[in-house]
Write an enzyme that holds these catalytic residues in place. Structure first.
Site, mmCIF file in Angstrom:
data_model
loop_
_atom_site.group_PDB
_atom_site.id
_atom_site.type_symbol
_atom_site.label_atom_id
_atom_site.label_comp_id
_atom_site.label_asym_id
_atom_site.label_seq_id
_atom_site.Cartn_x
_atom_site.Cartn_y
_atom_site.Cartn_z
ATOM 1 N N SER A 151 0.848 -1.195 0.000
ATOM 2 C CA SER A 151 0.000 0.000 0.000
ATOM 3 C C SER A 151 0.879 1.238 0.000
ATOM 4 O O SER A 151 2.015 1.206 0.480
ATOM 5 C CB SER A 151 -0.888 0.003 1.246
ATOM 6 O OG SER A 151 -1.448 1.289 1.433
ATOM 7 N N TYR A 159 -2.853 -0.970 10.236
ATOM 8 C CA TYR A 159 -2.768 -1.302 8.810
ATOM 9 C C TYR A 159 -1.413 -0.881 8.239
ATOM 10 O O TYR A 159 -0.713 -1.665 7.591
ATOM 11 C CB TYR A 159 -3.907 -0.591 8.080
ATOM 12 C CG TYR A 159 -3.988 -0.849 6.586
ATOM 13 C CD1 TYR A 159 -4.555 -2.028 6.098
ATOM 14 C CD2 TYR A 159 -3.531 0.092 5.662
ATOM 15 C CE1 TYR A 159 -4.655 -2.257 4.729
ATOM 16 C CE2 TYR A 159 -3.620 -0.129 4.295
ATOM 17 C CZ TYR A 159 -4.186 -1.304 3.835
ATOM 18 O OH TYR A 159 -4.278 -1.518 2.495
#
Ligand code: ZN
Length: 649
Positions: A526, A539
């Site tokens: 990401s 995350y």
């Protein structure tokens, strides 16, 4: 027998052909052919007799009326008086007799059908007939099994000469072609088809059941997996191959005479699709050594005949593995399955011959050699479309039930890859598998569970023979600032977004090493790995760890050609479960924008100012999966529209 239905004679020919094609014990994958002679008008309005015969390369099981080119019979029949005609001349001549010049190329057995006077002719390569046709004395075997009014023609390759020889026997009931198949005919569709069924049934009764070999216990999963990946690696040196395993062929592989069985063929289909490339290798044998011996033997045959490499290659197409069964190889799953099925029928026919007659007869080396170089049959193989970019590749995609994973799977499948898709969402996974243009197999389960990962990898090997790429994509969004996030939520994020990928990497690396043809691991990380967001700690920390995991995999896998790379997407909304209502609300609040403007906000803050789609990410993943990126490992490819804070470093 019930009547064969159809609106006209051509329709009834289609129905009859499909009845024959529906039974794999009669014909397989483009083998066999059928014809009917009927009256049609030519361009001057004259009524003339036309032979409608199956086109070369079409399959009896699925034929339609347009697969039956028509040829003017009054132009074909006089050819019989010519004496000798080469294959090339014959094909050119047939091309000039076509009723519709742009129709499919007629079968290479067209003249055989044309010269027989009967209205309807059927030709099949039935297993039971082949068991008789390969007996030590095919004439005696056919007489004993089918009666004295069925004739036998000694082996001649299909073409003009065989057609003339069969035509001379038109006063008999039917003809068996040695090492090839059966020709029947009749005044009605029912008569010709009925005779095929009757003679095949008699042959079946005569040859009787096959010796099933030993019944030793099957090998364990790890032994089978190791054997398959090593075999696939050795067979994929020039071009990736997919393997199709057939455990039902253990009955042949376990026989005491398996070496002899492997050297025999029963039909032209077998010669065309597999050739003589069948070998026997035990689970504990020195695989590379055995294959080397086999290929050296093949090369010697070709040198004896003063020719270069055979069109079909020199590696085995089918391997009989005592204790396991048969393994067929092909450039894609479909090709491997066709070979597996043809081998199953061929091995059954040969085993029946050996059991019933204590021996068998087969073509000599020069006949076999002639077949492999036969342009008329090889023509059929050239009808196949060129291979897709990822043809022969086997890839695992995790988190494939929705969103990005599903988009990546669809893209890899469209490029020809064979897929094994994993997710905890079983329903979504089923849907994802159904929508794939190519093969996809589902493995449902919790990817943090080692047993599920083991099943996932084993499924890939058992289904396709090995593995080329893994797209480690499964993940969950996990938000919360450090002072409030629960320990449980933190651990859950690391478990799913990081540890599960470590476990899968650990399971896959030894397998790729064993396979010996490299591999590609693509980690879907990401933008957050480099540019984290406040309140997105669980995350972002996991994704940063994932990038580091990728780098370690690249360091440790490099010497074995195992590449590891990451893509860093950002702000992809379509279909993703990552963007739950809750996450959207939180992110909108964190950025101080209204909920409905969130997507626009993400797009606008990027350098390119454009939204990022799942297709964009799929394109990057396909590049990293494919050999196009063969010189790239340890890299991060951002797919975020351009976020300066997230530039890789
Ligand atoms: Zn044939």
């Amino acid at each position: 027998m019930t009547a064969i239905e159809g609106a006209n004679e051509l329709d009834r020919l289609v129905s009859r052909s499909r009845l024959i094609g529906a039974d794999p014990a009669l014909v397989l994958h483009g083998g066999g052919n059928t014809s009917t002679k009927l009256l049609e008008r030519d361009q001057l309005g004259r009524e003339r007799r036309v032979l409608r015969i199956k086109g070369s390369g079409s399959d009896l099981a699925t034929v339609t009326a347009s697969d039956f080119p028509g040829l003017w019979l009054d132009e074909l029949v006089p050819l019989r008086e010519r004496g000798v005609i080469s294959d090339e001349e014959m094909i050119a001549y047939l091309g000039r007799c076509l009723v519709e010049p742009d129709s499919a190329r007629p079968s290479i057995e067209t003249l055989l059908h044309a010269f027989l006077p009967a209205t309807h002719v059927d030709h099949v390569h039935a297993d039971a007939i082949c068991a008789l046709a390969n007996a030590p004395d095919p004439h005696a075997a056919v007489r004993a099994a089918l009666g004295p009014d069925v004739a036998v023609v000694d082996y001649v390759r299909p073409g003009f000469e065989l057609s003339c020889r069969v035509a001379e026997l038109s006063d008999r009931r039917a003809v068996v072609l040695a090492h090839h198949g059966l020709v029947t005919w009749g005044d009605t569709h029912e008569e010709s088809y009925g005779l095929t069924l009757e003679l095949v049934r008699l042959a079946d009764l005569f040859v009787g059941p096959i010796d099933p070999g030993s019944a030793a216990p099957a090998p364990d999963g790890a032994t089978t997996e190791r054997f398959l990946v090593r075999l696939r690696g050795l067979l994929s040196r020039d071009r990736r191959q997919v393997l199709a395993v057939d455990r039902t062929q253990r009955a042949f592989a376990d026989r005491g005479d398996v070496e002899r069985l492997a050297r025999m063929r029963s039909t032209p289909d077998h010669m065309l699709r597999i050739g003589v490339e069948t070998c026997v290798i035990g689970l504990d044998d020195d695989l590379a050594g055995k294959l080397g011996e086999f290929e050296a033997e093949r090369r010697a045959v070709f040198e004896r005949h003063g020719r270069g490499e055979p069109e079909l290659g020199r590696s085995p197409k089918v391997v009989l593995v005592p204790g396991l069964g048969a393994v067929a190889a092909g450039p894609d799953r479909r090709a491997a399955e066709v070979r597996r099925e043809i081998a199953r029928h061929s091995h059954a026919a040969v085993a029946a011959t050996l059991d019933r007659f204590g021996g068998a007869s087969w073509l000599d080396e020069s006949d076999v050699f002639g077949f492999e170089y036969w342009p008329l049959e090889l023509y059929k193989l050239t009808l196949a479309p060129p291979p897709a970019e990822l043809a022969g590749h086997v890839a695992i995609v995790t988190g494939a039930a929705s969103g990005l994973g599903r988009e990546i799977a669809r893209d890899l499948s469209a490029r020809g890859a064979h897929l094994v898709l994993a997710d905890i969402d079983g329903d979504g996974l089923e849907e994802a598998c159904r929508e794939q243009p190519g093969d996809a197999i589902a493995v449902e389960g919790d990817l943090t569970d080692g047993a599920v990962l083991d099943r996932l990898v084993h499924t890939a090997v058992a289904s396709f023979g090995g593995l080329d790429a893994v797209v480690l994509n499964a993940g969950v969004a996990a938000t919360g600032s450090l002072d409030t996030v629960t320990e449980q939520e933190w651990r859950r994020s690391l478990e799913i977004n990081l540890t599960s990928h470590f476990l899968l990497t650990r399971r896959v690396i030894p397998l790729l090493r064993e396979q010996g043809i490299g591999g590609s691991l693509v980690f879907v990380a990401s933008k957050n790995a480099f540019a984290p967001g406040a309140g997105f700690g669980p995350y972002s920390v996991a994704k940063a760890g994932l990038v580091q995991l990728m780098r370690i995999a690249a360091l440790e896998g490099g010497k074995d050609g195992i590449r590891a790379n990451a893509v860093n997407p950002d702000a992809i909304f379509g279909g993703s479960k990552l963007w739950s209502e809750e996450v959207r609300r939180e992110r909108a609040e964190a950025h101080g924008v209204p909920l409905e403007a969130l997507e626009e906000f993400y797009a606008s803050r990027s350098l390119l100012g454009r939204p990022v789609t799942g297709e964009d990410v799929a394109e990057a993943v396909a590049f990293l999966v494919s050999d196009r990126s063969r010189a790239t490992t340890g890299a991060v490819l951002p797919v975020d529209g351009g976020v300066a804070a997230a530039f890789p470093r």
